[in-house]
Scaffold this motif. Structure first.
Motif, PDB file in Angstrom:
ATOM      1  N   ILE A   1       0.829  -1.465   0.018  1.00  0.00           N
ATOM      2  CA  ILE A   1       0.065  -0.227   0.051  1.00  0.00           C
ATOM      3  C   ILE A   1       0.758   1.220   0.106  1.00  0.00           C
ATOM      4  O   ILE A   1       1.982   1.343   0.693  1.00  0.00           O
ATOM      5  CB  ILE A   1      -0.898   0.005   1.209  1.00  0.00           C
ATOM      6  N   ALA A   2       0.343   2.220  -0.634  1.00  0.00           N
ATOM      7  CA  ALA A   2       1.218   3.408  -0.719  1.00  0.00           C
ATOM      8  C   ALA A   2       0.373   4.286  -0.062  1.00  0.00           C
ATOM      9  O   ALA A   2      -0.688   4.771   0.228  1.00  0.00           O
ATOM     10  CB  ALA A   2       1.224   4.030  -2.184  1.00  0.00           C
ATOM     11  N   TYR A   3       1.232   5.321   0.765  1.00  0.00           N
ATOM     12  CA  TYR A   3       0.642   6.460   1.552  1.00  0.00           C
ATOM     13  C   TYR A   3       1.209   7.947   1.208  1.00  0.00           C
ATOM     14  O   TYR A   3       2.331   7.916   0.921  1.00  0.00           O
ATOM     15  CB  TYR A   3       0.830   6.198   3.171  1.00  0.00           C
ATOM     16  N   ASN A   4       0.398   8.793   1.255  1.00  0.00           N
ATOM     17  CA  ASN A   4       0.867  10.272   1.294  1.00  0.00           C
ATOM     18  C   ASN A   4       0.515  10.637   2.868  1.00  0.00           C
ATOM     19  O   ASN A   4      -0.499  10.261   3.318  1.00  0.00           O
ATOM     20  CB  ASN A   4       0.086  11.148   0.336  1.00  0.00           C
TER      21      ASN A   4
ATOM     22  N   ASN B   1       2.170  15.971  -5.899  1.00  0.00           N
ATOM     23  CA  ASN B   1       3.623  15.922  -5.861  1.00  0.00           C
ATOM     24  C   ASN B   1       3.942  14.377  -5.547  1.00  0.00           C
ATOM     25  O   ASN B   1       4.771  13.705  -5.782  1.00  0.00           O
ATOM     26  CB  ASN B   1       3.997  16.763  -4.947  1.00  0.00           C
ATOM     27  N   CYS B   2       3.330  13.975  -4.240  1.00  0.00           N
ATOM     28  CA  CYS B   2       3.609  12.578  -3.828  1.00  0.00           C
ATOM     29  C   CYS B   2       3.030  11.526  -4.515  1.00  0.00           C
ATOM     30  O   CYS B   2       3.494  10.491  -4.764  1.00  0.00           O
ATOM     31  CB  CYS B   2       2.900  12.475  -2.080  1.00  0.00           C
ATOM     32  N   MET B   3       1.975  11.953  -5.242  1.00  0.00           N
ATOM     33  CA  MET B   3       1.374  10.678  -6.276  1.00  0.00           C
ATOM     34  C   MET B   3       2.294  10.369  -7.170  1.00  0.00           C
ATOM     35  O   MET B   3       2.729   9.364  -7.656  1.00  0.00           O
ATOM     36  CB  MET B   3       0.094  11.147  -6.676  1.00  0.00           C
TER      37      MET B   3
ATOM     38  N   LEU C   1      -3.404   3.653  -2.960  1.00  0.00           N
ATOM     39  CA  LEU C   1      -2.971   4.719  -2.154  1.00  0.00           C
ATOM     40  C   LEU C   1      -3.814   5.311  -1.267  1.00  0.00           C
ATOM     41  O   LEU C   1      -4.933   5.730  -1.811  1.00  0.00           O
ATOM     42  CB  LEU C   1      -2.373   6.023  -3.286  1.00  0.00           C
ATOM     43  N   LEU C   2      -3.421   5.749  -0.151  1.00  0.00           N
ATOM     44  CA  LEU C   2      -4.380   6.343   0.800  1.00  0.00           C
ATOM     45  C   LEU C   2      -3.418   7.624   1.292  1.00  0.00           C
ATOM     46  O   LEU C   2      -2.518   7.857   1.516  1.00  0.00           O
ATOM     47  CB  LEU C   2      -4.594   5.392   2.247  1.00  0.00           C
ATOM     48  N   ASN C   3      -4.352   8.858   1.102  1.00  0.00           N
ATOM     49  CA  ASN C   3      -3.708  10.110   1.691  1.00  0.00           C
ATOM     50  C   ASN C   3      -4.053  10.433   3.028  1.00  0.00           C
ATOM     51  O   ASN C   3      -5.372  10.247   3.553  1.00  0.00           O
ATOM     52  CB  ASN C   3      -3.897  11.066   0.839  1.00  0.00           C
ATOM     53  N   LEU C   4      -3.378  10.871   3.789  1.00  0.00           N
ATOM     54  CA  LEU C   4      -3.746  11.098   5.278  1.00  0.00           C
ATOM     55  C   LEU C   4      -3.088  12.595   5.691  1.00  0.00           C
ATOM     56  O   LEU C   4      -2.144  13.075   5.383  1.00  0.00           O
ATOM     57  CB  LEU C   4      -2.851  10.039   6.157  1.00  0.00           C
ATOM     58  N   ALA C   5      -3.809  13.002   6.966  1.00  0.00           N
ATOM     59  CA  ALA C   5      -3.367  14.028   7.656  1.00  0.00           C
ATOM     60  C   ALA C   5      -2.512  13.665   8.681  1.00  0.00           C
ATOM     61  O   ALA C   5      -2.489  12.485   9.055  1.00  0.00           O
ATOM     62  CB  ALA C   5      -4.325  14.940   8.058  1.00  0.00           C
ATOM     63  N   GLY C   6      -1.448  14.448   9.081  1.00  0.00           N
ATOM     64  CA  GLY C   6      -0.612  13.907  10.394  1.00  0.00           C
ATOM     65  C   GLY C   6      -1.386  13.846  11.718  1.00  0.00           C
ATOM     66  O   GLY C   6      -0.784  13.209  12.436  1.00  0.00           O
ATOM     67  N   GLN C   7      -2.531  14.277  12.005  1.00  0.00           N
ATOM     68  CA  GLN C   7      -3.324  14.043  13.022  1.00  0.00           C
ATOM     69  C   GLN C   7      -4.405  12.883  13.140  1.00  0.00           C
ATOM     70  O   GLN C   7      -5.086  12.581  13.788  1.00  0.00           O
ATOM     71  CB  GLN C   7      -4.235  15.424  13.184  1.00  0.00           C
ATOM     72  N   ALA C   8      -4.070  12.097  11.926  1.00  0.00           N
ATOM     73  CA  ALA C   8      -5.139  10.946  11.557  1.00  0.00           C
ATOM     74  C   ALA C   8      -4.575  10.035  12.574  1.00  0.00           C
ATOM     75  O   ALA C   8      -3.423   9.660  12.740  1.00  0.00           O
ATOM     76  CB  ALA C   8      -5.196  10.422  10.278  1.00  0.00           C
TER      77      ALA C   8
ATOM     78  N   GLY D   1      -9.041   9.851   0.866  1.00  0.00           N
ATOM     79  CA  GLY D   1      -9.802   8.824   0.058  1.00  0.00           C
ATOM     80  C   GLY D   1      -9.005   7.663  -0.071  1.00  0.00           C
ATOM     81  O   GLY D   1      -7.695   7.779   0.298  1.00  0.00           O
ATOM     82  N   VAL D   2      -9.424   6.749  -0.751  1.00  0.00           N
ATOM     83  CA  VAL D   2      -8.880   5.380  -1.072  1.00  0.00           C
ATOM     84  C   VAL D   2      -8.656   5.322  -2.691  1.00  0.00           C
ATOM     85  O   VAL D   2      -9.848   5.317  -3.267  1.00  0.00           O
ATOM     86  CB  VAL D   2      -9.492   4.108  -0.568  1.00  0.00           C
ATOM     87  N   PHE D   3      -7.333   5.685  -3.212  1.00  0.00           N
ATOM     88  CA  PHE D   3      -7.208   5.553  -4.739  1.00  0.00           C
ATOM     89  C   PHE D   3      -6.639   4.159  -5.110  1.00  0.00           C
ATOM     90  O   PHE D   3      -5.471   3.823  -4.730  1.00  0.00           O
ATOM     91  CB  PHE D   3      -6.510   6.925  -4.879  1.00  0.00           C
ATOM     92  N   SER D   4      -7.304   3.698  -6.016  1.00  0.00           N
ATOM     93  CA  SER D   4      -6.497   2.419  -6.721  1.00  0.00           C
ATOM     94  C   SER D   4      -5.233   2.876  -7.632  1.00  0.00           C
ATOM     95  O   SER D   4      -5.255   4.179  -8.174  1.00  0.00           O
ATOM     96  CB  SER D   4      -7.493   1.805  -7.702  1.00  0.00           C
TER      97      SER D   4
END
Length: 344
Positions: A28-31, A103-105, A118-125, A195-198
């Motif tokens: 899994i990839a994360y931003n 940029n991360c993607m 790929l899932l993108n997250l905030a630092g407080q999640a 979101g959750v992105f394929s």
């Protein structure tokens, strides 16, 4: 904290090997977008870290220099954790926030890891599911995205019909000018920044003319991260777009399982309210335990820190003492049932 990486990894008990063959074969990839709170970031990274995954950290270029240095040192301890190749000066509700994710993607696609989602997250999640649980859920998703959709009166058309510009890399200003109509007769749908992105959807975002033109148009809108993903994903309003993993059903009726957020005026918050969002407290934990979402947002270390302590311990316990997930719940989701093609 990270002057000796081996000691840091050992003391913080990072998992440096895949815990199962199923997880090893489904990276899994994360931003992760951060601007403060080193400890919160490190605890989030530790909770979701697995050596087969890929982690892009976007550090707000407006953040304190010592904070940026510490995050760089933490990332330097892991071969699969990296700082985004281009850092944005992130302005609240500005285009720079969306560009940071883009940029991360791009970085993820250029690296060698064959991640599936790929899932993108905030630092407080913080996660509500273990890595193994997320792998099982994402396998059930089978190539579809999970992106919130809000359509109709709640789209907030003034956010994109009027022009907004970032000023001095610090503030967002409404100019008084009007924006042109979206390109390609695209109808705007609002949603969450997360979101959750394929993988196929991420590739589409970076390479497809519809996505590139919509991104360019979004530069002068208010909070484009809250319409860009949603508009591309929800083909109910844009049937002329062929978007991988998209959803053709009514956006307002689609469940959204990426991130759980408590909003003011709807739910009770046992921590504190901040900009209409609940900062979770200890008494919120029973609710969090029973949620189907993958993550929750958000936590502050100065608001009932025991809440995060308990959630962190619970996730660690589930990691090593797993219990079955409710496969039927996820397989019956309307956006999952819509898909006929198998991606994995």
């Amino acid at each position: 904290m990270t002057s000796n990486c081996a000691e840091f990894i050992s003391k913080r008990t990072y998992s440096m090997r895949a815990l199962s063959s199923e997880e090893a074969e489904f990276p899994i990839a994360y931003n992760i977008l951060v601007h403060k709170d080193t400890e919160l970031f490190e605890r989030l990274l530790r909770a979701i870290y697995q050596p087969q995954n890929s982690y892009c950290i976007h550090v707000d270029a407006n953040s304190a220099e010592d904070f940026q240095t510490v995050i760089q040192k933490i990332a330097g301890c892991f071969p699969n954790v990296f700082i985004a190749s281009k850092l944005e000066h992130v302005v609240y509700a500005g285009f720079s926030r969306l560009q940071a994710d883009i940029n991360c993607m791009k970085d993820h696609l250029e690296r060698g890891v064959k991640w599936k989602y790929l899932l993108n997250l905030a630092g407080q999640a913080f996660p509500l599911k273990t890595n193994a649980e997320m792998v099982k859920i994402l396998k059930i998703y089978n190539g579809v995205n999970d992106i919130e959709g809000i359509y109709g009166a709640r789209v907030h058309r003034s956010r994109f019909e009027n022009e907004y510009l970032e000023v001095n890399k610090k503030t967002l200003k409404k100019t008084g000018a009007k924006n042109p109509q979206p390109p390609h007769d695209i109808d705007i749908v609002r949603g969450s920044a997360y979101g959750v992105f394929s993988r196929e959807f991420v590739h589409y975002i970076i390479t497809d003319a519809y996505a590139i033109d919509l991104l360019k148009w979004s530069e002068k809108t208010y909070s484009p991260d809250e319409h860009y993903w949603a508009t591309l994903h929800h083909t109910y309003t844009n049937p002329h777009m062929d978007v991988p993993g998209s959803y053709s059903g009514n956006p307002n009726k689609k469940p959204w399982l990426a991130v759980y957020v408590k909003w003011g005026g709807v739910d009770k918050c046992y921590g504190m309210w901040k900009r209409g969002v609940c900062i979770f407290g200890a008494a919120d934990l029973p609710d969090l335990r029973d949620r189907h979402e993958m993550f929750c947002n958000k936590f502050f270390l100065d608001v009932q820190p025991v809440a995060l302590d308990c959630l962190e311990a619970w996730i660690q316990h589930k990691t090593f003492c797993p219990s079955p997930i409710d496969h039927n719940f996820y397989s019956e989701l309307p956006f999952v049932k819509q898909l006929s093609k198998s991606w994995f």
